[in-house]
Design a protein around this motif. Structure first.
Motif, PDB file in Angstrom:
ATOM      1  N   PHE A  29      -1.622   0.368  29.706  1.00  0.00           N
ATOM      2  CA  PHE A  29      -2.621   0.427  28.660  1.00  0.00           C
ATOM      3  C   PHE A  29      -2.052   1.079  27.409  1.00  0.00           C
ATOM      4  CE2 PHE A  29      -6.569   0.044  26.881  1.00  0.00           C
ATOM      5  CZ  PHE A  29      -7.107   1.239  26.461  1.00  0.00           C
ATOM      6  N   ILE A  30      -1.406   2.254  27.603  1.00  0.00           N
ATOM      7  CA  ILE A  30      -0.869   2.971  26.445  1.00  0.00           C
ATOM      8  C   ILE A  30       0.237   2.162  25.779  1.00  0.00           C
ATOM      9  CG2 ILE A  30       0.387   5.034  25.735  1.00  0.00           C
ATOM     10  CD1 ILE A  30      -1.101   6.542  27.935  1.00  0.00           C
ATOM     11  N   CYS A  31       1.098   1.542  26.602  1.00  0.00           N
ATOM     12  CA  CYS A  31       2.210   0.785  26.015  1.00  0.00           C
ATOM     13  C   CYS A  31       1.705  -0.429  25.243  1.00  0.00           C
ATOM     14  CB  CYS A  31       3.173   0.335  27.114  1.00  0.00           C
ATOM     15  SG  CYS A  31       4.209   1.657  27.709  1.00  0.00           S
ATOM     16  N   SER A  32       0.655  -1.075  25.715  1.00  0.00           N
ATOM     17  CA  SER A  32       0.200  -2.246  24.957  1.00  0.00           C
ATOM     18  C   SER A  32      -0.397  -1.817  23.621  1.00  0.00           C
ATOM     19  CB  SER A  32      -0.792  -3.084  25.761  1.00  0.00           C
ATOM     20  OG  SER A  32      -1.659  -2.287  26.476  1.00  0.00           O
ATOM     21  N   ILE A  33      -1.107  -0.665  23.632  1.00  0.00           N
ATOM     22  CA  ILE A  33      -1.585  -0.155  22.341  1.00  0.00           C
ATOM     23  C   ILE A  33      -0.407   0.187  21.448  1.00  0.00           C
ATOM     24  CG2 ILE A  33      -2.765   1.749  21.205  1.00  0.00           C
ATOM     25  CD1 ILE A  33      -4.593   1.949  23.569  1.00  0.00           C
ATOM     26  N   GLY A  34       0.589   0.883  22.028  1.00  0.00           N
ATOM     27  CA  GLY A  34       1.746   1.294  21.252  1.00  0.00           C
ATOM     28  C   GLY A  34       2.512   0.114  20.689  1.00  0.00           C
ATOM     29  N   ILE A  35       2.701  -0.921  21.526  1.00  0.00           N
ATOM     30  CA  ILE A  35       3.445  -2.091  21.059  1.00  0.00           C
ATOM     31  C   ILE A  35       2.672  -2.792  19.957  1.00  0.00           C
ATOM     32  CG2 ILE A  35       4.211  -4.384  21.739  1.00  0.00           C
ATOM     33  CD1 ILE A  35       5.018  -3.196  24.433  1.00  0.00           C
ATOM     34  N   GLY A  36       1.363  -2.918  20.137  1.00  0.00           N
ATOM     35  CA  GLY A  36       0.553  -3.553  19.103  1.00  0.00           C
ATOM     36  C   GLY A  36       0.668  -2.821  17.773  1.00  0.00           C
ATOM     37  N   SER A  52       3.076  -0.824  16.873  1.00  0.00           N
ATOM     38  CA  SER A  52       4.450  -0.904  16.358  1.00  0.00           C
ATOM     39  C   SER A  52       4.685  -2.228  15.654  1.00  0.00           C
ATOM     40  CB  SER A  52       5.454  -0.766  17.495  1.00  0.00           C
ATOM     41  OG  SER A  52       5.224   0.397  18.217  1.00  0.00           O
ATOM     42  N   VAL A  53       4.213  -3.317  16.261  1.00  0.00           N
ATOM     43  CA  VAL A  53       4.396  -4.628  15.638  1.00  0.00           C
ATOM     44  C   VAL A  53       3.707  -4.648  14.284  1.00  0.00           C
ATOM     45  CG1 VAL A  53       3.763  -7.055  15.830  1.00  0.00           C
ATOM     46  CG2 VAL A  53       4.766  -5.886  17.770  1.00  0.00           C
ATOM     47  N   TRP A  54       2.475  -4.130  14.244  1.00  0.00           N
ATOM     48  CA  TRP A  54       1.762  -4.117  12.970  1.00  0.00           C
ATOM     49  C   TRP A  54       2.516  -3.280  11.950  1.00  0.00           C
ATOM     50  CZ3 TRP A  54      -0.284  -0.218   9.991  1.00  0.00           C
ATOM     51  CH2 TRP A  54      -1.047  -0.657   8.896  1.00  0.00           C
ATOM     52  N   HIS A  81       4.118  -4.538   8.484  1.00  0.00           N
ATOM     53  CA  HIS A  81       3.617  -3.976   7.221  1.00  0.00           C
ATOM     54  C   HIS A  81       4.782  -3.516   6.342  1.00  0.00           C
ATOM     55  CE1 HIS A  81       1.414  -1.539   4.375  1.00  0.00           C
ATOM     56  NE2 HIS A  81       2.094  -0.476   4.758  1.00  0.00           N
ATOM     57  N   LYS A  82       5.692  -2.758   6.925  1.00  0.00           N
ATOM     58  CA  LYS A  82       6.812  -2.242   6.141  1.00  0.00           C
ATOM     59  C   LYS A  82       7.729  -3.364   5.663  1.00  0.00           C
ATOM     60  CE  LYS A  82       5.847   2.086   6.207  1.00  0.00           C
ATOM     61  NZ  LYS A  82       5.447   2.728   4.959  1.00  0.00           N
ATOM     62  N   TRP A  83       7.897  -4.378   6.496  1.00  0.00           N
ATOM     63  CA  TRP A  83       8.799  -5.465   6.149  1.00  0.00           C
ATOM     64  C   TRP A  83       8.158  -6.477   5.217  1.00  0.00           C
ATOM     65  CZ3 TRP A  83      13.758  -7.312   7.656  1.00  0.00           C
ATOM     66  CH2 TRP A  83      14.519  -6.370   8.350  1.00  0.00           C
ATOM     67  N   SER A  84       6.853  -6.399   5.035  1.00  0.00           N
ATOM     68  CA  SER A  84       6.196  -7.407   4.193  1.00  0.00           C
ATOM     69  C   SER A  84       6.718  -7.344   2.776  1.00  0.00           C
ATOM     70  CB  SER A  84       4.685  -7.210   4.225  1.00  0.00           C
ATOM     71  OG  SER A  84       4.347  -5.963   3.666  1.00  0.00           O
ATOM     72  N   TYR A  85       7.142  -6.137   2.352  1.00  0.00           N
ATOM     73  CA  TYR A  85       7.682  -6.010   1.002  1.00  0.00           C
ATOM     74  C   TYR A  85       8.969  -6.797   0.855  1.00  0.00           C
ATOM     75  CZ  TYR A  85       4.248  -2.444   0.189  1.00  0.00           C
ATOM     76  OH  TYR A  85       3.070  -1.789   0.027  1.00  0.00           O
ATOM     77  N   VAL A  86       9.744  -6.854   1.922  1.00  0.00           N
ATOM     78  CA  VAL A  86      10.996  -7.603   1.881  1.00  0.00           C
ATOM     79  C   VAL A  86      10.743  -9.080   2.096  1.00  0.00           C
ATOM     80  CG1 VAL A  86      13.193  -7.901   3.072  1.00  0.00           C
ATOM     81  CG2 VAL A  86      12.298  -5.614   2.639  1.00  0.00           C
ATOM     82  N   LYS A  87       9.858  -9.382   3.014  1.00  0.00           N
ATOM     83  CA  LYS A  87       9.702 -10.781   3.405  1.00  0.00           C
ATOM     84  C   LYS A  87       8.917 -11.601   2.400  1.00  0.00           C
ATOM     85  CE  LYS A  87      10.242 -10.898   8.259  1.00  0.00           C
ATOM     86  NZ  LYS A  87       9.637 -11.418   9.463  1.00  0.00           N
TER      87      LYS A  87
END
Lengths: 65, 360
Positions: free
Chosen positions: B323-330, B332-334, B338-344
């Motif tokens: 449960f915790i890892c799926s929240i964490g992965i979600g 992290s992906v977001w 978000h951070k890469w959107s400036y580059v992409k």
């Protein structure tokens, strides 16, 4: 309306690193407590009448006789 | 002469609206970096191509293996391939290389020859499901079966009475159970060994003092220790259950020597243990039916607990961590996107310097 809330949250908590850190640690405590009790409740529901605590009552009085 | 190439992030206000005067001069805003690759012009095209190819391959592969390859009209082809393989194998062996075995067997091999032992079927153990604990009532009954039937010959040296507390019995019950047995302790202050009643900290008593005594009492066959027997046998509780309930008459022509018994699930077929679980050899205190298969099921579950005492906690923690890892992965992906959107989303704009005058 929701945006105003998020703006308020940012300016009061997330803007300064010190308050952000306190918020992270506090949220970790709260989240751990919530997740622990949540998964324990889910586990107990999925394993109804299978665990020791469910059958313990059948034997604990006899032992105390 | 003074053309310029500027890289602007697509996320800044200045670039959100493309300047109109360059709309026709720059037909492809991202022409500076060639788009696409061997699988499509855009990522979306490539993803669609992969999805389409994978699904077509999956469907065609399934239909082929399920309907085409299993057609009986192909049997002669398979016979021919098998004969060729046998021929090649025979010539390899004929050359003296007996250990080399060719692959490509046309039939599935279950490897249930007598030397391997019959493969135990998979029974639907409830505790095999990833979110299910052991049935502790079954563990309690299983301990009773072990104590009354199996402990006459089998030791369980790595399990202590205290391990039962909070699992199958209360601590008062465990104290009483342990006290039924006598243990040798010492030396005392005079240097002598003495006998005392058992305590919860003691380990389960062994029926024989050593392996030689065990072999002597059992026709040379050593009854193995049961502490980790599930981990030590392929098939785990399926195997234990099958062994205990699988006693039958040997097939015609199979001779089992005196002292051994026929059991198809035991590798070799000749097991030293006689059949011990019959209907109603044990009286269950909770009133459960005590036929032989119930006894075998309960004792197999108990032995599974003995091999995996951390089972319940492990699965509960597993649920938590998933449960915790799926929240964490979600999150992290977001966060990464978000951070890469400036580059992409950056755009490269080429301004040809048409009038020869430098423009900013």
């Amino acid at each position: 309306m929701a945006s105003a809330f998020i703006r308020g949250l940012y300016s009061s908590i997330f803007r300064r690193t010190s308050t952000f850190t306190v918020a992270v640690i506090g949220a970790a405590f709260v989240a751990e407590a919530a997740i622990d009790s949540g998964t324990d409740a889910v586990w107990d529901y999925l394993n109804k009448d299978r665990q020791w605590k469910d059958i313990r009552s059948l034997y604990i009085e006899k032992a105390e006789e | 002469m003074f053309s310029s190439v500027s890289i602007r992030s697509g996320r800044t206000a200045a670039c959100r609206v493309a300047p109109k005067r360059f709309a026709s001069a720059a037909p492809n805003p991202s022409a500076a970096t060639p788009s696409g690759g061997p699988f499509g012009e855009t990522r979306r095209d490539a993803a669609l191509w992969f999805a389409k190819t994978a699904s077509v391959c999956g469907v065609v592969g399934y239909l082929t293996s399920e309907y085409v390859l299993t057609d009986e009209r192909l049997e002669p082809v398979y016979e021919g391939i098998w004969k060729m393989r046998q021929g090649i194998q025979a010539s390899i062996v004929g050359l003296g290389m007996t250990k080399i075995a060719l692959p490509l067997l046309p039939e599935a091999q279950a490897f249930s020859d007598a030397a391997h032992g019959l493969h135990a079927p998979h029974y639907p153990w409830e505790h095999r499901k990833p979110w299910k604990s052991y049935d502790h009532a079954a563990l309690r009954r299983g301990y009773q079966v072990y104590k009354e039937v199996c402990s006459a010959c089998h030791s369980m040296k790595l399990v202590a009475f205290r391990n039962l507390i909070g699992v199958t019995h209360t601590d008062a019950e465990v104290k009483a159970i342990a006290a039924e047995y006598e243990y040798t302790d010492g030396p005392d202050e005079n240097g002598e060994y003495f006998k005392r009643p058992g305590r919860p900290s003691d380990y389960f008593p062994s029926p024989y003092p050593n392996e030689e005594a065990a072999r002597a009492a059992n026709n040379g066959a050593y009854p193995p220790d049961m502490s980790c027997i599930n981990k030590a046998r392929h098939g785990e509780e399926d195997y234990i259950f099958s062994i205990l309930t699988g006693y039958c008459d040997p097939p015609a022509g199979v001779k089992i020597r005196e002292g051994l018994h026929y059991n198809p699930y035991f590798p070799g077929g000749a097991i030293g243990m006689a059949r011990n679980l019959y209907d109603e050899v044990v009286d269950y205190e909770d009133g459960s039916p005590n036929n032989a298969s119930q006894l075998a099921k309960d004792v197999s579950t108990f032995l599974s607990w003995a091999s995996y005492p951390e089972h319940d906690d492990r699965k509960r923690m597993g649920l938590k961590s998933l449960f915790i890892c799926s929240i964490g992965i979600g999150l992290s992906v977001w966060w990464k996107r978000h951070k890469w959107s400036y580059v992409k989303t950056r755009k490269v704009v080429y301004r040809p310097d048409l009038a020869g005058v430098r423009k900013v």
